[in-house]
Design a protein around this motif. Structure first.
Motif, PDB file in Angstrom:
ATOM      1  N   ALA A 808       0.819  -1.212   0.000  1.00  0.00           N
ATOM      2  CA  ALA A 808       0.000   0.000   0.000  1.00  0.00           C
ATOM      3  C   ALA A 808       0.848   1.254   0.000  1.00  0.00           C
ATOM      4  CB  ALA A 808      -0.936   0.008   1.213  1.00  0.00           C
ATOM      5  N   THR A 809       2.160   1.091   0.239  1.00  0.00           N
ATOM      6  CA  THR A 809       3.075   2.235   0.208  1.00  0.00           C
ATOM      7  C   THR A 809       4.213   1.932  -0.767  1.00  0.00           C
ATOM      8  OG1 THR A 809       4.405   1.385   2.045  1.00  0.00           O
ATOM      9  CG2 THR A 809       2.543   2.833   2.597  1.00  0.00           C
ATOM     10  N   ALA A 810       4.812   2.995  -1.279  1.00  0.00           N
ATOM     11  CA  ALA A 810       5.923   2.838  -2.213  1.00  0.00           C
ATOM     12  C   ALA A 810       6.796   4.068  -2.143  1.00  0.00           C
ATOM     13  CB  ALA A 810       5.410   2.618  -3.628  1.00  0.00           C
ATOM     14  N   ARG A 811       8.026   3.958  -2.616  1.00  0.00           N
ATOM     15  CA  ARG A 811       8.954   5.077  -2.632  1.00  0.00           C
ATOM     16  C   ARG A 811       9.232   5.490  -4.069  1.00  0.00           C
ATOM     17  NH1 ARG A 811      12.473   2.358   1.869  1.00  0.00           N
ATOM     18  NH2 ARG A 811      13.106   1.082   0.119  1.00  0.00           N
ATOM     19  N   PRO A 812       9.603   6.706  -4.320  1.00  0.00           N
ATOM     20  CA  PRO A 812       9.939   7.145  -5.679  1.00  0.00           C
ATOM     21  C   PRO A 812      11.033   6.272  -6.285  1.00  0.00           C
ATOM     22  CG  PRO A 812       9.775   9.031  -4.202  1.00  0.00           C
ATOM     23  CD  PRO A 812       9.708   7.813  -3.328  1.00  0.00           C
ATOM     24  N   GLY A 813      10.877   5.974  -7.588  1.00  0.00           N
ATOM     25  CA  GLY A 813      11.859   5.152  -8.296  1.00  0.00           C
ATOM     26  C   GLY A 813      11.580   3.667  -8.220  1.00  0.00           C
ATOM     27  N   GLU A 814      10.649   3.256  -7.351  1.00  0.00           N
ATOM     28  CA  GLU A 814      10.335   1.838  -7.233  1.00  0.00           C
ATOM     29  C   GLU A 814       9.260   1.445  -8.250  1.00  0.00           C
ATOM     30  OE1 GLU A 814      11.230   0.870  -2.528  1.00  0.00           O
ATOM     31  OE2 GLU A 814       9.146   1.150  -3.197  1.00  0.00           O
ATOM     32  N   ASP A 815       9.069   0.119  -8.368  1.00  0.00           N
ATOM     33  CA  ASP A 815       8.000  -0.418  -9.220  1.00  0.00           C
ATOM     34  C   ASP A 815       6.792  -0.739  -8.351  1.00  0.00           C
ATOM     35  OD1 ASP A 815       9.474  -0.208 -11.509  1.00  0.00           O
ATOM     36  OD2 ASP A 815      10.195  -2.285 -11.468  1.00  0.00           O
ATOM     37  N   LEU A 816       5.629  -0.370  -8.848  1.00  0.00           N
ATOM     38  CA  LEU A 816       4.374  -0.629  -8.156  1.00  0.00           C
ATOM     39  C   LEU A 816       3.650  -1.749  -8.896  1.00  0.00           C
ATOM     40  CD1 LEU A 816       2.632   0.481  -5.790  1.00  0.00           C
ATOM     41  CD2 LEU A 816       1.489   1.941  -7.489  1.00  0.00           C
ATOM     42  N   ASP A 871      -4.779 -10.418 -14.386  1.00  0.00           N
ATOM     43  CA  ASP A 871      -4.073  -9.448 -15.228  1.00  0.00           C
ATOM     44  C   ASP A 871      -3.120  -8.630 -14.362  1.00  0.00           C
ATOM     45  OD1 ASP A 871      -3.347  -7.624 -17.194  1.00  0.00           O
ATOM     46  OD2 ASP A 871      -5.156  -6.410 -16.932  1.00  0.00           O
ATOM     47  N   SER A 872      -1.803  -8.830 -14.548  1.00  0.00           N
ATOM     48  CA  SER A 872      -0.799  -8.140 -13.730  1.00  0.00           C
ATOM     49  C   SER A 872      -0.143  -7.010 -14.517  1.00  0.00           C
ATOM     50  CB  SER A 872       0.277  -9.122 -13.258  1.00  0.00           C
ATOM     51  OG  SER A 872      -0.301 -10.120 -12.421  1.00  0.00           O
ATOM     52  N   HIS A 873       0.107  -5.889 -13.804  1.00  0.00           N
ATOM     53  CA  HIS A 873       0.756  -4.721 -14.403  1.00  0.00           C
ATOM     54  C   HIS A 873       1.781  -4.160 -13.423  1.00  0.00           C
ATOM     55  CE1 HIS A 873      -2.135  -4.266 -17.793  1.00  0.00           C
ATOM     56  NE2 HIS A 873      -2.970  -4.831 -16.938  1.00  0.00           N
ATOM     57  N   THR A 874       2.716  -3.398 -13.981  1.00  0.00           N
ATOM     58  CA  THR A 874       3.727  -2.729 -13.167  1.00  0.00           C
ATOM     59  C   THR A 874       3.817  -1.275 -13.587  1.00  0.00           C
ATOM     60  OG1 THR A 874       5.013  -4.757 -12.888  1.00  0.00           O
ATOM     61  CG2 THR A 874       6.153  -2.678 -12.499  1.00  0.00           C
ATOM     62  N   ILE A 875       3.748  -0.368 -12.600  1.00  0.00           N
ATOM     63  CA  ILE A 875       3.953   1.051 -12.850  1.00  0.00           C
ATOM     64  C   ILE A 875       5.295   1.440 -12.243  1.00  0.00           C
ATOM     65  CG2 ILE A 875       3.110   3.384 -12.403  1.00  0.00           C
ATOM     66  CD1 ILE A 875       0.303   2.302 -12.257  1.00  0.00           C
ATOM     67  N   THR A 876       6.176   1.999 -13.068  1.00  0.00           N
ATOM     68  CA  THR A 876       7.472   2.476 -12.577  1.00  0.00           C
ATOM     69  C   THR A 876       7.316   3.923 -12.110  1.00  0.00           C
ATOM     70  OG1 THR A 876       8.669   1.006 -14.083  1.00  0.00           O
ATOM     71  CG2 THR A 876       9.870   2.894 -13.186  1.00  0.00           C
ATOM     72  N   LEU A 877       7.604   4.151 -10.828  1.00  0.00           N
ATOM     73  CA  LEU A 877       7.436   5.486 -10.260  1.00  0.00           C
ATOM     74  C   LEU A 877       8.633   6.363 -10.590  1.00  0.00           C
ATOM     75  CD1 LEU A 877       6.110   4.438  -6.730  1.00  0.00           C
ATOM     76  CD2 LEU A 877       4.789   4.981  -8.783  1.00  0.00           C
ATOM     77  N   PRO A 878       8.407   7.612 -10.954  1.00  0.00           N
ATOM     78  CA  PRO A 878       9.524   8.519 -11.255  1.00  0.00           C
ATOM     79  C   PRO A 878      10.412   8.726 -10.025  1.00  0.00           C
ATOM     80  CG  PRO A 878       7.445   9.421 -12.038  1.00  0.00           C
ATOM     81  CD  PRO A 878       7.097   8.254 -11.174  1.00  0.00           C
ATOM     82  N   PRO A 879      11.714   8.884 -10.227  1.00  0.00           N
ATOM     83  CA  PRO A 879      12.628   9.084  -9.075  1.00  0.00           C
ATOM     84  C   PRO A 879      12.341  10.369  -8.300  1.00  0.00           C
ATOM     85  CG  PRO A 879      13.846   8.483 -11.059  1.00  0.00           C
ATOM     86  CD  PRO A 879      12.453   8.758 -11.495  1.00  0.00           C
ATOM     87  N   ASP A 880      11.763  11.362  -8.980  1.00  0.00           N
ATOM     88  CA  ASP A 880      11.511  12.643  -8.305  1.00  0.00           C
ATOM     89  C   ASP A 880      10.058  12.808  -7.885  1.00  0.00           C
ATOM     90  OD1 ASP A 880      10.480  12.687 -10.830  1.00  0.00           O
ATOM     91  OD2 ASP A 880      11.287  14.670 -11.380  1.00  0.00           O
ATOM     92  N   LEU A 881       9.314  11.697  -7.734  1.00  0.00           N
ATOM     93  CA  LEU A 881       7.906  11.772  -7.365  1.00  0.00           C
ATOM     94  C   LEU A 881       7.775  12.307  -5.931  1.00  0.00           C
ATOM     95  CD1 LEU A 881       5.032  11.094  -8.399  1.00  0.00           C
ATOM     96  CD2 LEU A 881       5.284   8.852  -7.305  1.00  0.00           C
ATOM     97  N   ALA A 882       6.936  13.311  -5.779  1.00  0.00           N
ATOM     98  CA  ALA A 882       6.754  13.912  -4.448  1.00  0.00           C
ATOM     99  C   ALA A 882       5.987  12.982  -3.526  1.00  0.00           C
ATOM    100  CB  ALA A 882       6.008  15.245  -4.582  1.00  0.00           C
ATOM    101  N   PRO A 883       6.344  12.905  -2.246  1.00  0.00           N
ATOM    102  CA  PRO A 883       5.592  12.079  -1.298  1.00  0.00           C
ATOM    103  C   PRO A 883       4.150  12.576  -1.182  1.00  0.00           C
ATOM    104  CG  PRO A 883       7.727  12.703  -0.401  1.00  0.00           C
ATOM    105  CD  PRO A 883       7.528  13.530  -1.628  1.00  0.00           C
ATOM    106  N   GLY A 884       3.251  11.659  -0.812  1.00  0.00           N
ATOM    107  CA  GLY A 884       1.857  12.026  -0.639  1.00  0.00           C
ATOM    108  C   GLY A 884       0.941  10.883  -1.016  1.00  0.00           C
TER     109      GLY A 884
END
Length: 924
Positions: A808-816, A871-884
């Motif tokens: 339910a949580t993720a950090r910038p630059g990680e895959d969701l 159906d599985s998908h992966t979203i790559t989060l941008p490294p500079d994504l702001a927390p929130g």
């Protein structure tokens, strides 16, 4: 006779034209190369059947007479393939004329003219005439001997005995199988066969002459006997007598083909006429001896060959049966003449139908023989031309079979040195491997003619296996062959080497994770389709850098990958490493500009990010592809020859890999050859039929592409057209037949096509089968999934019934990672893609993902009513994504129009036609 002379001259002119047409269209193959070798030899070496193969003295299995004659002809006309083969053309014309004389003597003038015509148009005789071997001379000498025997049986005069035995003996010194015809003489002389017509017995003097001429053949028979009791020759096999008869029936009645046996319906007309001719001759007392002679001439060689083959295999294809062709044609001509002269009302039309069928079949096979790619003899000429254009002086050409090197040397005049490995009949396996390794240590590239394989007992797979294990394999080129395979493998023996001096200009300097840097790229600006693009990549690799693989792709103007090569990358010692590459370019590649892109992948196959964190491919070079040369590395495909009206030949296809699933988008690559520029961009229709013969539907697409329509195809060009079609969602499990038709634009008119060697055209040709496997039908959502309810379509077609989020949580630059559970309310006929948006509170979408469900494995066209799809998908989060806190949205859209399906959540329509899915917390 004078009235028949114009007809005879016309038929001889026809025979000449048919034999000269395409006389040098075929390359010399291995046996013909040996003929040229022997024609170059001195008299004493030729008389001793001596051949030196790779420095090793050995003996040919054929006697010297033809090669002596060919050597004299070579001195007169030169050594071009056309000039050398004209000798056999002249010999065959004498055979055609003499056969008419023999047939007239044994079966009458009408049969004589018919026999001349049948031999003039005989595809089998033309096939062997256009080959630089001894069969044309053997056939002529055999016929002279039999003609003399026929005259002797009628009136035993001395000159016929001398001529017949002399020609028969010379036949033995042309080919050891000449004994099979020479044996007719002792059979006739010892059985009293001739006494029925002769007025007096031969004198003792003639018996002495016959004995002397017979003894002159003894040396050749002793050599043949040693061969018979010795080790079997490579490629020769034992074939039972019924199979020999079947092979002879097919070759004599129709012609040679790669599968040897012809359809029975094509063979019957000729053999029915031959049977009728034998029966007619046997019933007439005046011609009964002629019937016996012709039947002995027809069957004795086959019986002797079958008997001797039980001791040592002596058969190597229908060419070894050609001695029996003349009597067969005489019998068929006699049957035609007898039926035409018969008083019965039914005989004439029946004979006319059979004769017309025979001429139509043989005329058709002449066309097939000249055009069918399956009847192209071993193309050493094309291989040599390809190496002359591709191999440089710093390369080496390795020939696996030293016997084939004789033919290769006739054609090859390139810059690269040639080495025979293994050395013929004298090199141990360990020594051959060591010598191959030493050649690779000093060569930039190794061109290994790995087939034909060694015919001296050397382990066939040892050296190709070692090369594949120790060198970088670039490509395999197969050249046409009907006898012995012709294969070329290209290797880079040293693809990673340290560089002492600095990198060449221009610099590039692309950085990657782990301090890996691409400093420069140096490659050819242009390369021909069907050849190679050669280049060097200069890398800076720190000590201990992990082993990566450089994936290099060639992209066309539409961004499609048209060629690819994967090159291992590791430090070679020193600060700078040169990585050599050779990318094979398909022969079907259209000329024009292309782009070379690079991507690094790690040992697990994952992408290596560049210095900026991106994992996309990087452009490293521009390349201009020029038109393919005449002799290129042909694409590998499953042969499926069909000749379409409109100037197109289908040469084959490349089937889709693995199993096909219902609803899948299935690729099928078709390989075409343009006989001329097509008049229109025809439609390509594929039809599907299940095992029960039930048609499941069809799909129609243009033959060409917008960038390269069929009307732009050059005559003689090879073109690969890739067709992608959706397999019907209700396709049953099992094999599904696929057929192909060409249709005219703006109409449903199909172009006729002649498939393979078929006599009659068809409107569709087979392009193989698909192995279809149904999807397991799942109808329940796993209890681990988070329950969810959303509907898509109006009325609803698809429901989203559950979702799983890895965290339910993720950090910038990680895959969701997100898993969706869809439920199809109806069987889907349209294709949709899934999109996922990660939206911030202001409505912006900083990250997203879309694609065909289940990573492309389950397109919506494969969804059945009530089925649950994971159906599985992966979203790559941008490294500079702001927390929130961010919200995930989901939806479906048509890839062609980008129109989204209406979305409903809780029964209410959703804005932007997407449904809210779940919230995700992005932490620092």
């Amino acid at each position: 006779m004078r009235r028949l002379l114009p007809s005879l001259l016309f038929i001889l002119l026809l025979a000449f034209a048919l034999r000269v047409a395409g006389l040098e269209a075929q390359s010399l193959w291995s046996d013909e190369g040996l003929s040229v070798y022997r024609a170059r030899q001195a008299l004493t070496a030729n008389l001793g059947n001596a051949i030196v193969v790779d420095g090793v003295p050995t003996q040919d299995t054929n006697p010297p007479l033809y090669f002596l004659l060919l050597g004299g002809w070579r001195a007169l006309v030169g050594e071009s393939v056309f000039a050398l083969r004209t000798l056999n053309v002249l010999l065959s014309l004498l055979t055609v004329a003499l056969l008419g004389r023999v047939a007239a003597r044994l079966a009458g003038r009408r049969a004589g003219m018919a026999a001349v015509l049948l031999l003039a148009i005989s595809p089998f005789h033309i096939w062997q005439t256009q080959e630089l071997r001894n069969y044309a001379l053997l056939l002529l000498l055999n016929l002279i001997s039999v003609y003399a025997l026929a005259r002797w049986l009628r009136a035993p005069r001395p000159h016929w005995l001398v001529l017949g035995l002399l020609a028969g003996g010379l036949g033995v010194y042309t080919h050891y199988f000449g004994f099979f015809i020479f044996a007719l003489w002792p059979l006739a002389l010892t059985t009293g066969w001739w006494r029925g017509r002769a007025r007096r017995s031969p004198s003792r003097r003639l018996w002495v002459v016959a004995a002397v001429l017979g003894l002159a053949v003894v040396p050749a028979l002793l050599v043949a006997a040693r061969r018979l009791v010795g080790a079997g020759q490579s490629g020769f096999v034992y074939v039972p007598l019924p199979d020999l008869i079947s092979h002879a029936a097919s070759a004599f009645a129709v012609g040679f083909r790669d599968t040897v046996v012809q359809p029975l319906a094509w063979v019957l007309p000729a053999w029915l006429l031959a049977a009728a001719g034998a029966l007619w001759l046997a019933r007439a007392p005046a011609r009964r001896a002629a019937a016996g002679l012709l039947l002995a001439y027809l069957w004795l060689p086959l019986l002797i060959l079958a008997a001797l083959s039980t001791v040592t295999p002596l058969y190597n294809g229908p060419r070894h049966l050609i001695m029996s062709l003349p009597p067969f044609l005489v019998l068929a001509a006699a049957g035609a003449a007898a039926g035409w002269s018969a008083r019965s009302r039914a005989a004439r039309p029946a004979t006319a139908i059979l004769a017309l069928a025979l001429i139509v079949v043989q005329g058709h096979w002449l066309i097939v023989q000249a055009t069918d790619p399956d009847l192209v003899k071993d193309d050493w000429r094309g291989l040599a031309a390809y190496l002359e254009a591709s191999a440089g002086p710093e390369d080496v050409v390795v020939v696996h079979d030293a016997i084939s090197a004789i033919t290769f040397d006739y054609y090859y005049g390139g810059q690269a040195p040639v080495a025979n490995v293994p050395a013929y009949a004298r090199e141990a396996p360990e020594a051959a491997v060591a010598r191959l390794a030493a050649l690779g240590a000093v060569a930039e590239r190794v061109w290994f003619i790995s087939e034909t394989r060694p015919r001296d007992g050397f382990p066939e797979l040892l050296l190709p296996g070692w090369a594949g294990d120790n060198w970088l394999h670039l490509a395999t080129c197969r050249f046409p062959s009907v006898w012995l395979d012709v294969r070329l493998d290209a290797y880079l023996p040293q693809w990673l080497t340290p560089v002492e001096a600095g990198p060449p200009a221009p610099g590039l300097d692309l950085g990657f994770a782990g301090d890996v840097r691409l400093i420069a790229v140096q490659g050819d600006d242009s390369a021909p389709a069907g050849g190679f693009w050669w280049g060097d990549l200069f890398w800076a690799l720190p000590a201990g850098a992990p082993d990566h693989t450089a994936v290099i792709r060639l992209l066309d103007g539409g961004g499609q990958t048209v060629a690819q090569i994967d090159l291992p990358l590791a430090p070679a010692g020193g600060d700078l490493t040169r990585q050599r590459l050779g990318m094979p370019l398909p022969a079907t590649l259209p000329p024009g500009p292309y782009a070379v892109w690079l991507r690094l992948v790690d040992a697990a196959g994952g992408p290596v990010a560049d210095a900026g964190g991106a994992i996309d491919h990087r452009l490293i070079e521009q390349l201009e592809v020029t038109p393919a040369a005449a002799d290129t590395c042909r694409p590998t495909f499953t042969p499926a020859y069909a000749r379409f009206a409109g100037g197109l030949d289908l040469l084959g296809y490349r089937p889709p890999p693995g199993l096909a699933r219902p609803g899948h988008l299935v690729p099928l690559t078709l390989v075409w050859r343009a006989r001329g520029t097509p008049a229109a961009d025809y439609g390509l229709r594929l039809e599907f039929v299940d095992a029960a013969g039930v048609a499941l539907g069809d799909v129609e697409v243009p033959l060409g592409t917008p960038e390269r329509p069929a009307t732009a195809w050059r005559p003689g060009a090879l073109i690969a057209s890739e067709v992608r079609f959706v397999l019907p969602a209700d396709a049953p499990t099992g094999d599904l037949s696929v057929s192909l038709a060409l249709v005219r634009p703006a109409s449903d008119t199909r172009l006729p096509a002649w498939e393979g060697a078929a006599l009659w055209p068809r409107v569709a040709v087979s392009v193989g089968e698909l192995a279809v496997e149904s999807w397991p039908l799942e109808t329940t959502v796993p209890p681990t999934a988070y329950a969810f309810q959303a509907a898509f379509g109006e009325p609803a077609q698809i429901e989203l019934r559950g979702v799983e989020l890895a965290a339910a949580t993720a950090r910038p630059g990680e895959d969701l990672a997100i898993t969706l559970y869809w439920r199809s309310l109806v069987s889907q006929t349209d294709s949709y893609k899934v999109f996922l948006h990660l939206a911030d509170p202001a409505g912006g979408v900083p990250a997203q993902a879309d694609g065909v469900p289940a990573g492309g494995l389950r397109p919506t066209t494969s969804w059945r009513a009530g089925e649950v799809i994971v159906d599985s998908h992966t979203i790559t989060l941008p490294p500079d994504l702001a927390p929130g806190r961010y919200r995930l949205w989901v939806g479906l859209y048509a890839p062609d129009t980008f129109d989204r399906l209406p979305a409903f959540a809780g029964g209410a329509p959703q804005p932007d036609r997407r449904a809210p899915l779940i919230d995700v917390e992005i932490t620092p």
